[in-house]
Design a protein around this motif. Structure first.
Motif, PDB file in Angstrom:
ATOM      1  N   GLN A  99      41.351  44.162  31.851  1.00  0.00           N
ATOM      2  CA  GLN A  99      42.589  44.190  32.934  1.00  0.00           C
ATOM      3  C   GLN A  99      42.065  45.307  33.634  1.00  0.00           C
ATOM      4  N   GLU A 100      42.507  45.398  35.082  1.00  0.00           N
ATOM      5  CA  GLU A 100      42.333  46.193  36.150  1.00  0.00           C
ATOM      6  C   GLU A 100      43.532  46.508  36.758  1.00  0.00           C
ATOM      7  N   ILE A 101      43.916  47.907  36.798  1.00  0.00           N
ATOM      8  CA  ILE A 101      45.309  48.184  37.703  1.00  0.00           C
ATOM      9  C   ILE A 101      44.599  49.179  38.837  1.00  0.00           C
ATOM     10  N   LEU A 102      44.948  48.654  40.014  1.00  0.00           N
ATOM     11  CA  LEU A 102      44.317  49.136  41.218  1.00  0.00           C
ATOM     12  C   LEU A 102      45.565  49.926  41.879  1.00  0.00           C
ATOM     13  N   TRP A 103      45.370  51.466  41.625  1.00  0.00           N
ATOM     14  CA  TRP A 103      46.617  52.224  42.038  1.00  0.00           C
ATOM     15  C   TRP A 103      46.404  52.672  43.518  1.00  0.00           C
ATOM     16  N   VAL A 104      47.336  52.546  44.283  1.00  0.00           N
ATOM     17  CA  VAL A 104      47.478  52.891  45.724  1.00  0.00           C
ATOM     18  C   VAL A 104      47.455  54.405  45.662  1.00  0.00           C
ATOM     19  N   VAL A 105      46.592  55.092  46.244  1.00  0.00           N
ATOM     20  CA  VAL A 105      46.624  56.582  46.299  1.00  0.00           C
ATOM     21  C   VAL A 105      46.865  57.215  47.689  1.00  0.00           C
ATOM     22  N   ASN A 106      46.988  56.254  48.613  1.00  0.00           N
ATOM     23  CA  ASN A 106      47.099  56.565  50.096  1.00  0.00           C
ATOM     24  C   ASN A 106      48.161  55.638  50.751  1.00  0.00           C
ATOM     25  N   PRO A 107      49.293  55.787  50.447  1.00  0.00           N
ATOM     26  CA  PRO A 107      50.590  54.854  50.603  1.00  0.00           C
ATOM     27  C   PRO A 107      50.600  54.862  52.247  1.00  0.00           C
ATOM     28  N   GLU A 114      42.078  40.175  34.797  1.00  0.00           N
ATOM     29  CA  GLU A 114      40.706  40.330  34.411  1.00  0.00           C
ATOM     30  C   GLU A 114      39.705  40.568  35.500  1.00  0.00           C
ATOM     31  N   GLU A 115      38.822  41.431  35.377  1.00  0.00           N
ATOM     32  CA  GLU A 115      37.766  41.935  36.288  1.00  0.00           C
ATOM     33  C   GLU A 115      36.774  42.504  35.466  1.00  0.00           C
ATOM     34  N   GLU A 116      35.575  42.569  36.271  1.00  0.00           N
ATOM     35  CA  GLU A 116      34.540  43.194  35.697  1.00  0.00           C
ATOM     36  C   GLU A 116      34.687  44.782  36.020  1.00  0.00           C
ATOM     37  N   MET A 117      34.448  45.576  35.120  1.00  0.00           N
ATOM     38  CA  MET A 117      34.621  46.896  34.921  1.00  0.00           C
ATOM     39  C   MET A 117      33.489  47.792  36.068  1.00  0.00           C
ATOM     40  N   TYR A 118      33.816  48.442  36.616  1.00  0.00           N
ATOM     41  CA  TYR A 118      33.122  49.404  37.543  1.00  0.00           C
ATOM     42  C   TYR A 118      33.565  50.659  37.249  1.00  0.00           C
ATOM     43  N   GLY A 119      32.805  51.637  36.841  1.00  0.00           N
ATOM     44  CA  GLY A 119      33.055  52.913  36.419  1.00  0.00           C
ATOM     45  C   GLY A 119      32.259  53.934  37.237  1.00  0.00           C
ATOM     46  N   GLU A 120      32.987  55.110  36.981  1.00  0.00           N
ATOM     47  CA  GLU A 120      32.225  56.108  37.832  1.00  0.00           C
ATOM     48  C   GLU A 120      31.172  57.037  36.713  1.00  0.00           C
ATOM     49  N   PHE A 121      30.325  57.831  37.479  1.00  0.00           N
ATOM     50  CA  PHE A 121      29.962  58.063  38.755  1.00  0.00           C
ATOM     51  C   PHE A 121      29.465  57.192  39.571  1.00  0.00           C
ATOM     52  N   PHE A 122      30.038  57.056  40.786  1.00  0.00           N
ATOM     53  CA  PHE A 122      29.899  55.963  42.134  1.00  0.00           C
ATOM     54  C   PHE A 122      29.048  56.811  42.889  1.00  0.00           C
ATOM     55  N   ASP A 123      27.725  56.383  42.884  1.00  0.00           N
ATOM     56  CA  ASP A 123      27.014  57.354  43.898  1.00  0.00           C
ATOM     57  C   ASP A 123      26.810  57.163  45.368  1.00  0.00           C
ATOM     58  N   ILE A 124      28.072  57.320  46.203  1.00  0.00           N
ATOM     59  CA  ILE A 124      28.346  57.347  47.332  1.00  0.00           C
ATOM     60  C   ILE A 124      28.728  58.861  48.109  1.00  0.00           C
ATOM     61  N   PRO A 125      28.534  58.754  49.189  1.00  0.00           N
ATOM     62  CA  PRO A 125      29.026  60.080  49.900  1.00  0.00           C
ATOM     63  C   PRO A 125      30.657  60.272  49.809  1.00  0.00           C
ATOM     64  N   GLU A 126      31.100  61.403  49.821  1.00  0.00           N
ATOM     65  CA  GLU A 126      32.636  61.675  49.888  1.00  0.00           C
ATOM     66  C   GLU A 126      33.285  60.667  50.839  1.00  0.00           C
ATOM     67  N   PRO A 127      34.062  59.791  50.189  1.00  0.00           N
ATOM     68  CA  PRO A 127      34.704  58.777  51.220  1.00  0.00           C
ATOM     69  C   PRO A 127      35.429  59.731  52.485  1.00  0.00           C
ATOM     70  N   ASP A 128      35.758  59.147  53.564  1.00  0.00           N
ATOM     71  CA  ASP A 128      36.405  59.603  54.746  1.00  0.00           C
ATOM     72  C   ASP A 128      37.962  59.666  54.107  1.00  0.00           C
ATOM     73  N   GLU A 129      38.391  58.420  53.644  1.00  0.00           N
ATOM     74  CA  GLU A 129      39.584  58.282  53.139  1.00  0.00           C
ATOM     75  C   GLU A 129      39.441  57.389  51.659  1.00  0.00           C
ATOM     76  N   LEU A 130      40.268  57.939  50.533  1.00  0.00           N
ATOM     77  CA  LEU A 130      40.122  57.261  49.579  1.00  0.00           C
ATOM     78  C   LEU A 130      41.725  56.597  49.394  1.00  0.00           C
TER      79      LEU A 130
END
Length: 256
Positions: free
Chosen positions: A138-146, A162-178
């Motif tokens: 199960q995945e809960i997608l939380w809005v962190v920038n309403p 149900e979803e495939e689990m993706y977990g940190e660390f995610f090797d991307i640059p710091e997002p401009d907006e999360l």
């Protein structure tokens, strides 16, 4: 153009041109995937986004130039990318073509395992590696920038059974907006919705969408993608120039 009338005033809104790119491989060789997306992920997304009034065309890996010719890309406001199995087989010339279009203002939405695509890694400049588990969490997608337009008409979270689990660390640059953080019932969290700006182009990475789960039939997931299309196609400033620059103001030098 779409004409709308408010009171006595009429306005013309540009119809956003969307190209949906999908490998369209797993759906044709894996019965489990075909049972969920019998006509391909691109067709499910096209059907789901149709009510939003976009002008939609599709392209797939096995077409000449992967369906992403110069004419197609020049007629695209926003490109949506889903890939998984043949990232390294996408032609470098096509990747470069997409890259230049993004820098010059075409929006790009990268979905799920598209994080490992050549185009996303080129735009990010990192490996884009992550941790994963195919366990139907199960995945809960939380809005962190309403306040962000990508979250329009979405509640405080989206619940995916149900979803495939993706977990940190995610090797991307710091997002401009999360925009979204995903939580999985195995305890993992993930930066599931991130925006990036590259010159004139706007990029949104959105994590949900494993091919064996019916994620792209989910009303709120489609709403997020539609919002992202509108955001990525929104106006930008003038194209920058490069090279030697003459003074903007000519001033006579003081002399003795």
């Amino acid at each position: 153009m779409v004409k709308i009338t408010i009171g006595e005033q009429s306005f013309e809104l540009k119809t956003i041109k969307v190209t949906l790119w999908n490998e369209y491989i797993a759906e044709r060789k894996n019965p489990e995937v075909a049972a969920v997306y019998p006509n391909g992920i691109h067709k499910a997304l096209a059907d789901g986004l149709k009510p939003y009034g976009f002008q939609i065309q599709t392209a797939t890996f096995d077409q000449p130039e992967h369906g992403l010719t110069e004419n197609v890309l020049n007629d695209t406001d926003v490109l949506i990318w889903w890939g998984h199995e043949v990232h390294e087989e996408v032609e470098d010339a096509v990747v470069e073509r997409v890259y230049e279009r993004v820098l010059n203002g075409m929006g790009l939405i990268v979905l799920h395992s598209g994080h490992f695509s050549k185009i996303f890694k080129k735009l990010m400049g990192t490996t884009c590696a992550l941790n994963w588990r195919e366990s139907g969490d199960q995945e809960i997608l939380w809005v962190v920038n309403p306040a962000h337009p990508i979250t329009a008409d979405i509640g405080p979270y989206i619940n995916l059974p149900e979803e495939e689990m993706y977990g940190e660390f995610f090797d991307i640059p710091e997002p401009d907006e999360l925009v979204f953080i995903g939580w999985f019932d195995g305890g993992e969290v993930f930066r599931s919705g991130c925006t990036f700006y590259r010159r004139l182009g706007k990029i949104f990475y959105f994590q949900p969408g494993h091919e064996t789960h019916p994620t792209y039939y989910h009303k709120e997931i489609l709403q997020v993608i539609a919002n992202a299309v509108k955001w990525a196609a929104s106006p930008h400033g003038a194209a920058p120039t490069f090279g030697e620059l003459k003074p903007l103001i000519n001033r006579k030098k003081d002399t003795l």
